[in-house]
Design an enzyme around this catalytic site. Sequence first.
Site, mmCIF file in Angstrom:
data_model
loop_
_atom_site.group_PDB
_atom_site.id
_atom_site.type_symbol
_atom_site.label_atom_id
_atom_site.label_comp_id
_atom_site.label_asym_id
_atom_site.label_seq_id
_atom_site.Cartn_x
_atom_site.Cartn_y
_atom_site.Cartn_z
ATOM 1 N N THR A 49 2.639 -1.788 8.895
ATOM 2 C CA THR A 49 3.050 -2.726 9.947
ATOM 3 C C THR A 49 3.401 -4.125 9.428
ATOM 4 O O THR A 49 3.985 -4.913 10.159
ATOM 5 C CB THR A 49 1.901 -2.924 10.955
ATOM 6 O OG1 THR A 49 0.771 -3.440 10.230
ATOM 7 C CG2 THR A 49 1.525 -1.610 11.640
ATOM 8 N N ILE A 72 1.092 -6.168 9.070
ATOM 9 C CA ILE A 72 0.052 -7.009 9.684
ATOM 10 C C ILE A 72 -1.208 -7.078 8.827
ATOM 11 O O ILE A 72 -1.689 -8.174 8.490
ATOM 12 C CB ILE A 72 -0.277 -6.488 11.102
ATOM 13 C CG1 ILE A 72 0.940 -6.610 12.017
ATOM 14 C CG2 ILE A 72 -1.458 -7.275 11.687
ATOM 15 C CD1 ILE A 72 0.789 -5.906 13.364
ATOM 16 N N GLY A 73 -1.746 -5.931 8.466
ATOM 17 C CA GLY A 73 -2.997 -5.929 7.695
ATOM 18 C C GLY A 73 -2.853 -6.668 6.386
ATOM 19 O O GLY A 73 -3.720 -7.482 5.997
ATOM 20 N N ASP A 76 0.867 -1.176 0.000
ATOM 21 C CA ASP A 76 0.000 0.000 0.000
ATOM 22 C C ASP A 76 0.910 1.235 0.000
ATOM 23 O O ASP A 76 2.142 1.117 -0.140
ATOM 24 C CB ASP A 76 -1.012 -0.033 1.162
ATOM 25 C CG ASP A 76 -0.351 0.124 2.528
ATOM 26 O OD1 ASP A 76 0.893 0.206 2.610
ATOM 27 O OD2 ASP A 76 -1.094 0.147 3.529
ATOM 28 N N HIS A 77 0.316 2.413 0.169
ATOM 29 C CA HIS A 77 1.101 3.655 0.154
ATOM 30 C C HIS A 77 2.129 3.678 1.283
ATOM 31 O O HIS A 77 3.240 4.182 1.110
ATOM 32 C CB HIS A 77 0.164 4.861 0.279
ATOM 33 C CG HIS A 77 -0.709 4.797 1.500
ATOM 34 N ND1 HIS A 77 -1.753 3.900 1.614
ATOM 35 C CD2 HIS A 77 -0.665 5.472 2.671
ATOM 36 C CE1 HIS A 77 -2.332 4.050 2.794
ATOM 37 N NE2 HIS A 77 -1.689 4.995 3.462
ATOM 38 N N ARG A 82 8.290 -33.578 9.836
ATOM 39 C CA ARG A 82 7.208 -33.376 10.797
ATOM 40 C C ARG A 82 6.423 -32.092 10.517
ATOM 41 O O ARG A 82 5.255 -31.978 10.894
ATOM 42 C CB ARG A 82 7.764 -33.359 12.229
ATOM 43 C CG ARG A 82 8.593 -32.149 12.579
ATOM 44 C CD ARG A 82 9.268 -32.300 13.937
ATOM 45 N NE ARG A 82 9.877 -31.072 14.428
ATOM 46 C CZ ARG A 82 11.052 -30.597 14.013
ATOM 47 N NH1 ARG A 82 11.742 -31.235 13.096
ATOM 48 N NH2 ARG A 82 11.540 -29.477 14.527
ATOM 49 N N HIS A 83 7.071 -31.155 9.835
ATOM 50 C CA HIS A 83 6.390 -29.885 9.553
ATOM 51 C C HIS A 83 5.338 -30.036 8.454
ATOM 52 O O HIS A 83 4.355 -29.299 8.439
ATOM 53 C CB HIS A 83 7.410 -28.816 9.170
ATOM 54 C CG HIS A 83 8.438 -28.569 10.231
ATOM 55 N ND1 HIS A 83 8.109 -28.098 11.481
ATOM 56 C CD2 HIS A 83 9.783 -28.768 10.230
ATOM 57 C CE1 HIS A 83 9.208 -27.991 12.205
ATOM 58 N NE2 HIS A 83 10.235 -28.404 11.480
ATOM 59 N N ARG A 102 6.986 0.757 8.742
ATOM 60 C CA ARG A 102 7.079 1.590 9.936
ATOM 61 C C ARG A 102 7.693 0.829 11.108
ATOM 62 O O ARG A 102 7.799 1.372 12.213
ATOM 63 C CB ARG A 102 5.687 2.101 10.323
ATOM 64 C CG ARG A 102 5.075 3.016 9.270
ATOM 65 C CD ARG A 102 3.613 3.309 9.549
ATOM 66 N NE ARG A 102 3.035 4.174 8.512
ATOM 67 C CZ ARG A 102 1.731 4.325 8.294
ATOM 68 N NH1 ARG A 102 0.844 3.657 9.027
ATOM 69 N NH2 ARG A 102 1.291 5.115 7.338
ATOM 70 N N HIS A 140 9.979 -24.075 8.860
ATOM 71 C CA HIS A 140 8.918 -24.796 9.586
ATOM 72 C C HIS A 140 7.530 -24.632 8.963
ATOM 73 O O HIS A 140 6.737 -25.571 9.002
ATOM 74 C CB HIS A 140 8.826 -24.294 11.036
ATOM 75 C CG HIS A 140 9.990 -24.710 11.883
ATOM 76 N ND1 HIS A 140 9.906 -24.855 13.251
ATOM 77 C CD2 HIS A 140 11.277 -25.013 11.568
ATOM 78 C CE1 HIS A 140 11.076 -25.228 13.740
ATOM 79 N NE2 HIS A 140 11.935 -25.319 12.740
ATOM 80 N N ASN A 141 7.235 -23.431 8.471
ATOM 81 C CA ASN A 141 5.859 -23.135 8.038
ATOM 82 C C ASN A 141 5.693 -23.111 6.524
ATOM 83 O O ASN A 141 4.568 -22.902 6.039
ATOM 84 C CB ASN A 141 5.397 -21.775 8.602
ATOM 85 C CG ASN A 141 5.683 -21.632 10.086
ATOM 86 O OD1 ASN A 141 6.418 -20.736 10.498
ATOM 87 N ND2 ASN A 141 5.147 -22.522 10.907
ATOM 88 N N ARG A 148 1.883 -30.703 9.681
ATOM 89 C CA ARG A 148 1.229 -29.504 10.251
ATOM 90 C C ARG A 148 0.704 -28.592 9.151
ATOM 91 O O ARG A 148 -0.373 -27.993 9.292
ATOM 92 C CB ARG A 148 2.220 -28.768 11.169
ATOM 93 C CG ARG A 148 2.583 -29.650 12.351
ATOM 94 C CD ARG A 148 3.868 -29.270 13.042
ATOM 95 N NE ARG A 148 4.212 -30.286 14.036
ATOM 96 C CZ ARG A 148 5.389 -30.392 14.630
ATOM 97 N NH1 ARG A 148 6.363 -29.545 14.332
ATOM 98 N NH2 ARG A 148 5.606 -31.340 15.515
HETATM 99 C C1 RB5 Z 1 -2.042 2.476 6.570
HETATM 100 O O1 RB5 Z 1 -2.105 3.670 7.291
HETATM 101 C C2 RB5 Z 1 -1.807 1.316 7.519
HETATM 102 O O2 RB5 Z 1 -2.929 1.103 8.317
HETATM 103 C C3 RB5 Z 1 -1.450 0.045 6.764
HETATM 104 O O3 RB5 Z 1 -0.337 0.288 5.981
HETATM 105 C C4 RB5 Z 1 -1.088 -1.171 7.602
HETATM 106 O O4 RB5 Z 1 -0.165 -0.833 8.587
HETATM 107 C C5 RB5 Z 1 -2.199 -1.961 8.119
HETATM 108 O O5 RB5 Z 1 -1.998 -3.043 8.704
#
Ligand code: RB5
Length: 149
Positions: free
Chosen positions: A67, A69-70, A8-9, A132-133, A109, A98-99, A136
Amino acid sequence: MKIALGSDHAGLPLKKEIITHLEGKGIQIEDFGTYTESSCDYPEFALKVAEEVAAKNFDFGILVCGTGIGISIAANKVPGIRAAVCGDTFSAHACREHNDANILTLGQRVVGLGLALDIVDIFLDTKFEGGRHQKRIDKISDIEKKYSK
Ligand code: RB5
């Protein structure tokens, strides 16, 4: 080796650095966007890269958001995808060994450039250990099957 990339941006600058790094090593890449700093939604780019990797058009995917994460959560909704968010080199190694992770996700960030490129190199250089992996991983596939329509 062919790598599909997306961001993303918030992950765009790091994605560009990763592309330069991979191209410098002679690795074939394709960038599925975003291409500008305009605010956008990370699930769109997670979906594009995850579908390409799940279809085996690429060996691995690399996704970057703020992050990591998303974009990881979104990519993991595509059957066959095992996306791992990594902020350290041990995890980069273990998620392959393993995965059998097939997508690496990074947080622009969260990690500095040097660490991010080390994570990328370790992720791409580490082989799945199997054994073994594999049992799973098969159980993860069973969960996907249970909830697929
Ligand atoms: C964008 O601001 C931010 O939310 C996205 O890049 C990310 O970190 C989401 O998980």
